[in-house]
Design a protein around this motif. Structure first.
Motif, short mmCIF file in Angstrom:
data_model
loop_
_atom_site.label_atom_id
_atom_site.label_comp_id
_atom_site.label_asym_id
_atom_site.label_seq_id
_atom_site.Cartn_x
_atom_site.Cartn_y
_atom_site.Cartn_z
N PRO A 57 -4.96 -2.23 -0.97
CA PRO A 57 -6.13 -1.66 -1.60
C PRO A 57 -7.34 -2.25 -1.06
CG PRO A 57 -4.31 -2.07 -3.29
CD PRO A 57 -4.03 -2.63 -2.04
N ASP A 58 -8.49 -1.55 -1.50
CA ASP A 58 -9.82 -2.02 -1.04
C ASP A 58 -10.08 -3.41 -1.93
OD1 ASP A 58 -10.41 -0.02 0.64
OD2 ASP A 58 -11.67 0.96 -0.88
N GLY A 59 -10.68 -4.16 -1.26
CA GLY A 59 -11.03 -5.49 -1.84
C GLY A 59 -10.10 -6.68 -1.52
N THR A 60 -8.99 -6.32 -0.90
CA THR A 60 -7.86 -7.20 -0.60
C THR A 60 -8.36 -8.19 0.61
OG1 THR A 60 -6.11 -5.81 -1.00
CG2 THR A 60 -5.54 -7.51 0.46
N LYS A 61 -8.29 -9.33 0.36
CA LYS A 61 -8.89 -10.35 1.22
C LYS A 61 -7.88 -11.18 2.12
CE LYS A 61 -13.60 -10.34 -0.46
NZ LYS A 61 -14.68 -11.30 -1.05
N SER A 62 -6.78 -11.27 1.33
CA SER A 62 -5.82 -12.02 1.84
C SER A 62 -4.45 -11.68 0.99
CB SER A 62 -5.92 -13.71 1.51
OG SER A 62 -5.79 -14.21 0.09
N PHE A 63 -3.26 -12.27 1.35
CA PHE A 63 -2.11 -11.95 0.69
C PHE A 63 -1.36 -13.39 0.45
CE2 PHE A 63 -2.60 -8.45 3.71
CZ PHE A 63 -2.33 -7.31 2.75
N ALA A 64 -0.48 -13.23 -0.44
CA ALA A 64 0.72 -14.18 -0.79
C ALA A 64 1.88 -13.68 -0.97
CB ALA A 64 0.22 -14.98 -1.92
N ALA A 82 4.47 -18.21 0.60
CA ALA A 82 3.70 -18.29 1.72
C ALA A 82 2.35 -17.77 1.13
CB ALA A 82 4.15 -17.67 2.98
N PHE A 83 1.36 -18.41 1.37
CA PHE A 83 -0.11 -18.13 0.98
C PHE A 83 -1.04 -18.15 2.11
CE2 PHE A 83 0.78 -22.09 -0.23
CZ PHE A 83 -0.52 -22.76 0.09
N ASN A 84 -2.39 -17.66 1.84
CA ASN A 84 -3.46 -17.72 2.86
C ASN A 84 -3.03 -16.97 4.11
OD1 ASN A 84 -4.64 -19.26 1.03
ND2 ASN A 84 -4.34 -21.33 2.00
N ILE A 85 -2.36 -15.72 3.77
CA ILE A 85 -2.06 -14.75 4.79
C ILE A 85 -3.40 -14.01 4.75
CG2 ILE A 85 -0.43 -13.00 5.75
CD1 ILE A 85 1.69 -14.43 3.81
N SER A 86 -3.77 -13.70 6.28
CA SER A 86 -4.89 -12.89 6.62
C SER A 86 -4.66 -11.53 5.83
CB SER A 86 -5.14 -12.83 8.03
OG SER A 86 -6.13 -11.98 8.39
N GLY A 141 -8.47 -17.13 0.50
CA GLY A 141 -7.08 -17.93 0.49
C GLY A 141 -7.17 -18.70 -0.79
N LEU A 142 -5.89 -19.20 -0.91
CA LEU A 142 -5.86 -19.91 -2.29
C LEU A 142 -5.94 -21.29 -1.98
CD1 LEU A 142 -2.53 -18.03 -3.78
CD2 LEU A 142 -4.83 -17.89 -4.54
#
Length: 174
Positions: A57-64, A82-86, A141-142
């Motif tokens: 969705p819009d507003g996504t800046k990274s993934f975990a 895992a975190f700080n995935i682009s 990122g976290l």
């Protein structure tokens, strides 16, 4: 009796949060609800499986990503965080969770190691479920300490959640 029927009917057409947002997670190695192939367990190569996800969705800046076993004898067991995935990433190749450096940061799993630790339920304990939870976040990122654990990543991610997608695999050692 009537209440049970109404609950049953209401859930027939229910969609998960991920389905409603259109944010989905899948793997070319297994399907949701199926057995996890041995190569992704302690009885095989113990490598992380390939994963891919749909446009977030819009507003996504990274993934975990959090992988856990809620059926472990001592309580929910963390296999990978895992975190700080682009936010532009749409997949992780097989074995990505076994790399010490790469496109993401990795927390300590409950085996005590950084990165992926494959399914490894006690022999004879019956089938265990392995939940693969992908979360889209509203931050780049976290900020996590070097010794963060999977549960720490999941708790911090909840404060920045945009969307969630989940799939489950099973594994049993006889």
């Amino acid at each position: 009796m009537i209440a049970a029927v109404l609950v049953s009917l209401a859930s027939c057409g229910a969609q998960s949060e991920a389905e409603m947002s259109g944010f989905l997670l899948k793997s070319s190695a297994f399907s949701d609800g199926s057995a996890l192939p041995t190569e992704f367990t302690c009885d095989g190569a113990d490598q992380s499986p390939p994963l891919e996800w749909s446009e977030p969705p819009d507003g996504t800046k990274s993934f975990a990503l959090i992988v856990d076993d809620p059926d472990a004898p001592s309580g929910t067991f963390s296999h990978w965080a895992a975190f700080n995935i682009s936010g532009s990433a749409r997949d992780l190749a097989a074995g990505a969770g076994n790399q010490s450096e790469g496109m993401m940061s990795q927390a300590r799993n409950d085996f005590g190691n950084s990165g992926y630790g494959g399914a490894c339920p006690p022999i004879g304990h019956g089938p265990h479920r392995y939940r693969f939870k992908r979360v889209a976040l509203d931050v780049e990122g976290l900020d996590m300490p070097w010794d963060a654990k999977g549960k720490d990543v999941e708790a911090r991610a909840e404060h920045h959640l945009v969307a969630r997608a989940e799939m489950t695999a099973t594994y049993e050692r006889k």
